[in-house]
Motif scaffolding. Structure first.
Motif, PDB file in Angstrom:
ATOM      1  N   HIS A 564       0.811  -1.220   0.000  1.00 32.32           N
ATOM      2  CA  HIS A 564       0.000   0.000   0.000  1.00 32.32           C
ATOM      3  C   HIS A 564       0.845   1.272   0.000  1.00 32.32           C
ATOM      4  N   THR A 565       2.151   1.166  -0.187  1.00 30.55           N
ATOM      5  CA  THR A 565       3.026   2.345  -0.170  1.00 30.55           C
ATOM      6  C   THR A 565       2.702   3.278  -1.336  1.00 30.55           C
ATOM      7  N   LYS A 566       2.578   4.567  -1.035  1.00 32.18           N
ATOM      8  CA  LYS A 566       2.319   5.588  -2.056  1.00 32.18           C
ATOM      9  C   LYS A 566       3.638   6.294  -2.373  1.00 32.18           C
ATOM     10  N   PHE A 567       3.999   6.321  -3.639  1.00 31.62           N
ATOM     11  CA  PHE A 567       5.226   6.983  -4.080  1.00 31.62           C
ATOM     12  C   PHE A 567       4.880   8.321  -4.739  1.00 31.62           C
ATOM     13  N   ILE A 568       5.535   9.387  -4.265  1.00 29.65           N
ATOM     14  CA  ILE A 568       5.347  10.729  -4.828  1.00 29.65           C
ATOM     15  C   ILE A 568       6.694  11.212  -5.351  1.00 29.65           C
ATOM     16  N   LEU A 569       6.740  11.616  -6.622  1.00 29.50           N
ATOM     17  CA  LEU A 569       7.976  12.091  -7.236  1.00 29.50           C
ATOM     18  C   LEU A 569       7.930  13.612  -7.359  1.00 29.50           C
ATOM     19  N   LEU A 570       8.925  14.285  -6.757  1.00 30.86           N
ATOM     20  CA  LEU A 570       9.059  15.737  -6.873  1.00 30.86           C
ATOM     21  C   LEU A 570      10.161  16.017  -7.885  1.00 30.86           C
ATOM     22  N   ALA A 571       9.765  16.405  -9.107  1.00 34.70           N
ATOM     23  CA  ALA A 571      10.716  16.580 -10.206  1.00 34.70           C
ATOM     24  C   ALA A 571      11.271  17.985 -10.208  1.00 34.70           C
ATOM     25  N   ASN A 572      12.592  18.092 -10.349  1.00 35.47           N
ATOM     26  CA  ASN A 572      13.221  19.407 -10.368  1.00 35.47           C
ATOM     27  C   ASN A 572      12.897  20.155 -11.651  1.00 35.47           C
ATOM     28  N   ASN A 573      12.917  19.458 -12.784  1.00 35.80           N
ATOM     29  CA  ASN A 573      12.579  20.052 -14.071  1.00 35.80           C
ATOM     30  C   ASN A 573      11.541  19.163 -14.750  1.00 35.80           C
ATOM     31  N   GLY A 574      10.382  19.745 -15.018  1.00 38.22           N
ATOM     32  CA  GLY A 574       9.343  18.968 -15.684  1.00 38.22           C
ATOM     33  C   GLY A 574       9.687  18.727 -17.145  1.00 38.22           C
ATOM     34  N   VAL A 575       9.873  17.483 -17.519  1.00 37.11           N
ATOM     35  CA  VAL A 575      10.208  17.114 -18.901  1.00 37.11           C
ATOM     36  C   VAL A 575       9.015  16.387 -19.507  1.00 37.11           C
ATOM     37  N   ARG A 576       8.720  16.707 -20.779  1.00 39.05           N
ATOM     38  CA  ARG A 576       7.594  16.054 -21.449  1.00 39.05           C
ATOM     39  C   ARG A 576       7.764  14.539 -21.427  1.00 39.05           C
TER      40      ARG A 576
END
Length: 758
Positions: A564-576
């Motif tokens: 049930h682990t939720k992974f959240i990614l905080l991206a430094n630069n949003g790439v298409r």
């Protein structure tokens, strides 16, 4: 009016006669006063002399009683008065003297008599107890005290009598002097009166001449006043003409700029190749630079003319700051600069102030920070520096890692048209008005502004502004998140980011575990899974090449994909394509920076509401898509917007932007068409241009408010290039809800639409 000589002379003679009568009356009153003073002195001195003689007699009686009691074993002669009666009579006599004339000497005599009688009583008791031998030595001292007291009484009596005799002699002398002085004064007065009459005659003649001169000068002053009034009227007309010119130029420049910037934004969001996109971005950047210069000049002109006004309305400080940071997120991303902010959760969420001027000031400071920073970060820090029950002072700092400022140039920073040197202007551009405008705006809000800087290390610009606390809090987006029972892992190498995001999580009750190593993070997650103690949330801050969020999740899924682990990614630069890849790998949320505090709260809330952790690996049509900044923004109903604009190019730009945002758009050419469409259709929002043919936006808004039903209120936003204070006041009077500057900026429109959707 010319004064006549004869009435003045007669009046002067009458005044002298009246004063003479007053002088005679004063002499009679003075003589009577002296006689009364002499009688009063006699009435005082005589009773005191009699009473002081009585004090002497009473003291002698007291002494005889004590001596007799010692000689006859405490017995008192029947012919003598009782001791208590003598003491009482002595005290009454002292009191009667004090009523006539109180002094320190009579108080001293009273205290000495008390001490004397107490000593006598003690001698009699010691004699009766121990015999004559025990008091023999003290008896001489007692007799001496009796003599001293007797001398003190006589001395006081002689002093009082001598003083009053001196007063009588003084009064007699004063009486003689008064009679002589009065006679002399009367004679002098007669002579002075004659001289005054002569002087009055000369003065009246000069006064008449001065009166004529003054009348002539008044005529000249009136002519000058009329000339000054005419010049003032011309200056006011010139100021009005200047304001009209500024408003007209603003409208004429912003209208075509709206087409240029709007079409550039639309083109940039369309399918074009990289070369074309580069050209479009050059157009956008050049247009934005031109708008900055235009806005600076217009704002500077308003401040110089005293036309800049400050509002006092409830607003959320946190939301205002975060909205400004959002505007610069893409620019910071393009420059490779990290932009962050820290706002204490304890800060009062709603204040009374001018959010527009706070936004303008902060925008200018962040814009400068990004302009002069090649690499590193820009951090906005907010703190409460002073607070009481009714108000508080907020400090906002904008810290950068840019080129810094030489110490000898800091003083000139906030001056108009001033930059560090001419090379700065050539390299970075700008008018040199931005910081000057910030200083004036902060001053209008009763605040202060300053800077701390080190050359080649960076600068910190700060403002401190006082706000009143709002009695009724503005409604906030409901965030129901409690992380007190959740296991949270934060993976990230940057210490500053660790602190910021850790504080955000702690404010929700969480206690995050922090890991800075890529391999250690994978091993820790897998280890917790094997122990059947998996993390509830894993937040990966992908701001370093050594941290690869995609690789971490891949390896964790290979070991044990079902949890049930939720992974959240905080991206430094949003790439298409990154969001799609994140969804495929099983991330619950993909957020490109900058990520505001409220955005992180909302993301965690939505992530925890999902039923399974890596649900996107086996996605079915019924499962939610990955959470992104765009999905958070786009939730809600599809709005129907009425866009009122007479310029065909602006119609195309505005309607395209609105439709590209996913909303319905109806275009009206003028205010009259807008009213017809409003009667026939239902709209969630009206964007109203002000300057239009047939019927302008002000009249149209007024008519729409009249046509609305009792419980109906459609938000109307003024869309114009003319936002002078008087224009804003006029818009508010007719019931408009807000303002949007031309050219129409997508982010500004999105922000207003989000307000409507709430």
């Amino acid at each position: 009016m010319r004064f006549s000589l004869r009435p003045c002379l007669l009046g002067g003679t009458g005044v002298i006669f009246i004063v003479a009568l007053i002088t005679v009356a004063y002499g009679w009153w003075g003589s009577s006063s002296i006689e009364k003073a002499a009688l009063q002195t006699h009435n005082i001195s005589h009773p005191i002399a009699l009473r002081t003689k009585l004090l002497v007699d009473l003291h002698e009686d007291t002494h005889q009683i004590f001596i007799h009691m010692i000689q006859y074993d405490g017995e008192v002669d029947s012919t003598m008065k009782p001791l208590d009666e003598v003491k009482l009579k002595f005290a009454e006599t002292i009191a009667s003297i004090q009523e006539i004339s109180s002094s320190k000497e009579i108080e001293s005599i009273s205290k000495s008599y008390q001490v004397y009688t107490n000593t006598g009583n003690q001698l009699v008791q010691d004699y009766l107890k121990d015999g004559y031998a025990a008091i023999k030595g003290r008896l001489k001292s007692f007799n001496r005290k009796s003599k001293d007291l007797n001398s003190a009484i006589y001395s006081y009596r002689n002093t009082i009598i001598g003083s009053f005799n001196h007063d009588l002699r003084s009064i007699e002398k004063q009486s003689t002097n008064f009679r002589f002085t009065f006679l002399l004064a009367f004679m002098i007065f007669v002579l002075v009166g004659a001289a005054l009459l002569f002087a009055l005659h000369r003065f009246i003649k000069k006064f008449e001449q001065a009166h004529d001169d003054l009348k002539f000068k008044n005529i000249k002053l009136e002519d000058q006043r009329q000339s000054l009034k005419l010049a003032l009227d011309k200056a006011e007309d010139a100021t009005k003409s200047k304001n009209v010119f500024l408003a007209t130029m603003s409208h004429e420049i912003r209208t075509p700029m709206n087409g240029i910037i709007g079409m550039a934004q639309i083109l940039n969001d369309s399918d074009i190749d990289d070369t074309q996109r580069e050209y479009v971005e050059i157009i956008e950047e050049s247009s934005e630079n031109l708008m900055v210069i235009l806005n600076d000049i217009l704002d500077f002109s308003k401040i110089e003319a005293g036309k800049m006004q400050i509002e006092n309305i409830p607003f959320k400080i946190k939301d205002t700051i975060e909205n400004v940071i959002k505007l610069f997120s893409f620019k910071a991303e393009e420059q490779g600069i990290i932009i962050k902010h820290t706002i204490p959760t304890s800060i009062h969420t709603t204040a009374i102030g001018d959010p527009g001027r706070i936004r303008q000031t902060l925008t200018n400071l962040i814009q400068n920070a990004l302009k002069f920073t090649k690499e590193g970060s820009v951090i906005v820090k907010v703190a409460v520096v002073k607070e009481d029950t009714k108000s508080y002072t907020i400090r906002i700092e904008v810290c950068d890692t840019g080129i810094g400022i030489p110490e000898n140039k800091i003083e000139t920073l906030f001056s108009s048209f001033s930059q560090v040197d001419m090379s700065t202007t050539r390299k970075y551009g700008g008018t040199g008005l931005g910081l000057s405008i910030c200083k004036q705006l902060v001053k209008l809000m009763n605040g202060t502004i300053g800077v701390e800087s080190q050359l080649d290390k960076g600068s910190t610009f700060w403002i401190e502004v006082p706000f009143e606390k709002s009695i009724t809090q503005a409604s906030d987006k409901s965030i129901d998140v409690d992380l007190s029972c959740k296991k949270i892992l934060f993976i990230g190498k940057n210490e500053e980011s660790q602190k910021i995001y850790s504080d955000h999580i702690k404010s929700l009750g969480g206690s995050p575990e922090i890991i800075i190593n890529h391999k250690q993070a994978i091993d820790t997650i897998i280890s917790h899974k094997k122990e059947n103690k998996p993390y509830d949330i894993v937040i990966i801050n992908q701001n370093s090449p050594s941290i690869d969020g995609f690789d971490i999740l891949k390896k964790c899924n290979q070991d044990s994909p079902q949890d049930h682990t939720k992974f959240i990614l905080l991206a430094n630069n949003g790439v298409r394509g990154d969001a799609a890849q994140s969804q495929t790998l099983g991330f619950s949320a993909y957020m490109s920076k900058p990520i505001t505090q409220s955005m992180l709260y909302e993301t965690i809330q939505k992530v925890l509401s999902q039923k399974h952790g890596n649900h996107l690996l086996t996605k079915t049509p019924n499962q939610d898509n990955i959470i992104t900044k765009h999905s958070l923004r786009e939730e809600g109903e599809k709005l129907n917007i009425l866009y009122v604009e007479d310029n065909k190019i602006n119609q195309l730009v505005g309607s395209t932007i609105i439709e590209n945002l996913g909303f319905y758009c109806t275009v009206a050419n003028n205010g009259k068409e807008a009213i017809d469409l409003f009667i026939k259709n239902s709209y969630h929002l009206i964007l109203m241009d002000l300057q239009m043919p047939e019927m302008d936006g002000i009249e149209a808004a007024k008519e729409i408010r009249k046509l609305e039903s009792k419980n109906q209120h459609i938000p109307i936003l003024a869309l114009t290039a003319d936002l002078l204070p008087e224009t804003k006041i006029e818009c508010k009077k007719v019931g408009m809800d807000g303002f949007l500057d031309k050219p129409l900026i997508i982010n500004d429109l999105i922000k207003e639409i989000e307000v409507v959707k709430k």
